[in-house]
Design a protein around this motif. Structure first.
Motif, PDB file in Angstrom:
ATOM      1  N   VAL A 163      -8.544  -4.617   4.088  1.00 40.91           N
ATOM      2  CA  VAL A 163      -9.278  -5.564   4.931  1.00 40.91           C
ATOM      3  C   VAL A 163      -8.822  -6.997   4.672  1.00 40.91           C
ATOM      4  O   VAL A 163      -8.349  -7.349   3.592  1.00 40.91           O
ATOM      5  CB  VAL A 163     -10.810  -5.446   4.711  1.00 40.91           C
ATOM      6  CG1 VAL A 163     -11.334  -4.108   5.231  1.00 40.91           C
ATOM      7  CG2 VAL A 163     -11.169  -5.625   3.240  1.00 40.91           C
ATOM      8  N   SER A 164      -8.988  -7.806   5.708  1.00 43.87           N
ATOM      9  CA  SER A 164      -8.689  -9.240   5.617  1.00 43.87           C
ATOM     10  C   SER A 164      -9.856  -9.940   4.926  1.00 43.87           C
ATOM     11  O   SER A 164     -10.873  -9.316   4.619  1.00 43.87           O
ATOM     12  CB  SER A 164      -8.511  -9.798   7.019  1.00 43.87           C
ATOM     13  OG  SER A 164      -9.725  -9.623   7.726  1.00 43.87           O
TER      14      SER A 164
ATOM     15  N   ILE B 240      -9.923  -2.376   0.145  1.00 42.60           N
ATOM     16  CA  ILE B 240      -9.171  -3.281  -0.742  1.00 42.60           C
ATOM     17  C   ILE B 240      -8.677  -4.477   0.055  1.00 42.60           C
ATOM     18  O   ILE B 240      -8.446  -4.371   1.266  1.00 42.60           O
ATOM     19  CB  ILE B 240      -8.014  -2.517  -1.448  1.00 42.60           C
ATOM     20  CG1 ILE B 240      -7.458  -3.336  -2.618  1.00 42.60           C
ATOM     21  CG2 ILE B 240      -6.912  -2.120  -0.455  1.00 42.60           C
ATOM     22  CD1 ILE B 240      -6.556  -2.546  -3.574  1.00 42.60           C
ATOM     23  N   GLN B 241      -8.559  -5.620  -0.604  1.00 42.99           N
ATOM     24  CA  GLN B 241      -8.019  -6.835   0.026  1.00 42.99           C
ATOM     25  C   GLN B 241      -6.500  -6.751   0.068  1.00 42.99           C
ATOM     26  O   GLN B 241      -5.874  -6.175  -0.824  1.00 42.99           O
ATOM     27  CB  GLN B 241      -8.434  -8.066  -0.797  1.00 42.99           C
ATOM     28  CG  GLN B 241      -9.937  -8.312  -0.854  1.00 42.99           C
ATOM     29  CD  GLN B 241     -10.474  -8.965   0.409  1.00 42.99           C
ATOM     30  OE1 GLN B 241      -9.766  -9.713   1.085  1.00 42.99           O
ATOM     31  NE2 GLN B 241     -11.723  -8.658   0.748  1.00 42.99           N
ATOM     32  N   GLN B 242      -5.915  -7.384   1.064  1.00 40.98           N
ATOM     33  CA  GLN B 242      -4.469  -7.244   1.276  1.00 40.98           C
ATOM     34  C   GLN B 242      -3.589  -7.949   0.238  1.00 40.98           C
ATOM     35  O   GLN B 242      -2.409  -7.640   0.127  1.00 40.98           O
ATOM     36  CB  GLN B 242      -4.082  -7.662   2.692  1.00 40.98           C
ATOM     37  CG  GLN B 242      -4.592  -9.007   3.122  1.00 40.98           C
ATOM     38  CD  GLN B 242      -4.223  -9.300   4.579  1.00 40.98           C
ATOM     39  OE1 GLN B 242      -3.303  -8.709   5.120  1.00 40.98           O
ATOM     40  NE2 GLN B 242      -4.916 -10.233   5.195  1.00 40.98           N
TER      41      GLN B 242
ATOM     42  N   ILE C  82       2.604  -6.458  -3.510  1.00 42.83           N
ATOM     43  CA  ILE C  82       1.169  -6.499  -3.217  1.00 42.83           C
ATOM     44  C   ILE C  82       0.889  -5.597  -2.003  1.00 42.83           C
ATOM     45  O   ILE C  82       1.795  -5.226  -1.263  1.00 42.83           O
ATOM     46  CB  ILE C  82       0.640  -7.943  -2.985  1.00 42.83           C
ATOM     47  CG1 ILE C  82       1.324  -8.591  -1.783  1.00 42.83           C
ATOM     48  CG2 ILE C  82       0.794  -8.791  -4.247  1.00 42.83           C
ATOM     49  CD1 ILE C  82       0.689  -9.927  -1.393  1.00 42.83           C
ATOM     50  N   VAL C  83      -0.387  -5.258  -1.859  1.00 43.72           N
ATOM     51  CA  VAL C  83      -0.815  -4.281  -0.851  1.00 43.72           C
ATOM     52  C   VAL C  83      -0.275  -4.584   0.552  1.00 43.72           C
ATOM     53  O   VAL C  83       0.242  -3.706   1.242  1.00 43.72           O
ATOM     54  CB  VAL C  83      -2.364  -4.205  -0.838  1.00 43.72           C
ATOM     55  CG1 VAL C  83      -2.881  -3.500   0.405  1.00 43.72           C
ATOM     56  CG2 VAL C  83      -2.849  -3.480  -2.109  1.00 43.72           C
ATOM     57  N   LYS C  84      -0.360  -5.844   0.950  1.00 45.47           N
ATOM     58  CA  LYS C  84       0.100  -6.288   2.267  1.00 45.47           C
ATOM     59  C   LYS C  84       1.535  -5.840   2.563  1.00 45.47           C
ATOM     60  O   LYS C  84       1.892  -5.588   3.709  1.00 45.47           O
ATOM     61  CB  LYS C  84       0.019  -7.822   2.270  1.00 45.47           C
ATOM     62  CG  LYS C  84       0.310  -8.482   3.559  1.00 45.47           C
ATOM     63  CD  LYS C  84      -0.167  -9.934   3.539  1.00 45.47           C
ATOM     64  CE  LYS C  84       0.756 -10.789   2.647  1.00 45.47           C
ATOM     65  NZ  LYS C  84       0.362 -12.219   2.721  1.00 45.47           N
TER      66      LYS C  84
END
Ligand SMILES: C[S@@+](CC[C@H](N)C(=O)[O-])C[C@H]1O[C@@H](n2cnc3c(N)ncnc32)[C@H](O)[C@@H]1O
Lengths: 134, 134
Positions: free
Chosen positions: B50-51, B26-28, B76-78
């Motif tokens: 992942v970035s 997944i994207q951050q 958000i994920v980050k």
């Protein structure tokens, strides 16, 4: 090294000898939010669900919480728990428990007594640690 | 039986020989809700983050989703991923990976290449299955 096996001559340990006893349970009419909180507070990802007379009726994990979020269905525990619980008993040897964990592709089994009360929990990590120990 | 060990003479398998390659990432900057959906759709409980250039920057599990629910923090994920990821590499032997899984008390490791791109995932279940096989 991690591949050193238990000696063939060594007596196989029983579930009660390696299970954790500090298992946190939840009542089936608890909310989705309470379940998430208990999972976070518990050492284990698995939250056995018990009836009013303390008998095992289901299991809830962080995966079920995540699923409820994904589906936007925020019900009480009874409505999203897994009912068909794979369990272990105290007097089983751990290879039986390990076999059930492998077969059913779960990562922990609640340990129940004769009256289906939850007395512990055994995880795949406990078992691999034992297999890995020198 | 599950306690039959790998023969001492047997060459230790490499991570790349037993890792799963169908790993979902997944994207951050994805939402909390997207992460929950991906975890549910994935075979694995672990979602490497992942970035933009596809490099591993974190990991999210159902447990993190459950924690966010418990704390009512829906970022958000980050903002809720674990940044300090324990990883494996393709050319390591699986006893090294097993050792990291035990030591860090995690149940899966993303497998990365030289450029920290995610190429697979190895789980404690894969390892115990191998140890358990006859
Ligand atoms: C598909 S598995 C995958 C997630 C993770 N690998 C795990 O074992 O929890 C998740 C599901 O297994 C269920 N589950 C976990 N332990 C169980 C057990 N001992 N018996 C039955 N179901 C169980 C959970 O309620 C959840 O719905």
């Amino acid at each position: 090294g991690v591949f050193k096996p238990m000696k063939q001559t060594m007596k196989k340990p029983l579930v009660r000898e390696i299970m954790a006893r500090n298992v946190v349970t939840i009542q089936q009419d608890s909310s989705f939010h309470e379940a998430a909180k208990k999972i976070m507070e518990s050492t284990f990802d698995h939250l056995p669900v018990v009836s009013e007379d303390s008998k095992l009726v289901g299991i809830v994990t962080a995966w079920d919480i995540s699923k409820a979020v994904a589906q936007e269905k925020y019900h009480i525990v009874k409505d999203f728990m897994t009912r068909d619980v794979v369990t272990a008993t105290t007097e089983e040897t751990i290879d039986i428990a390990a076999h059930h964990i492998d077969q059913k592709e779960v990562s922990a089994l609640p340990v129940v007594d004769n009256e289906r009360r939850v007395v512990g929990i055994i995880t795949s990590n406990d078992i691999s640690k034992l297999l890995a120990s020198e």
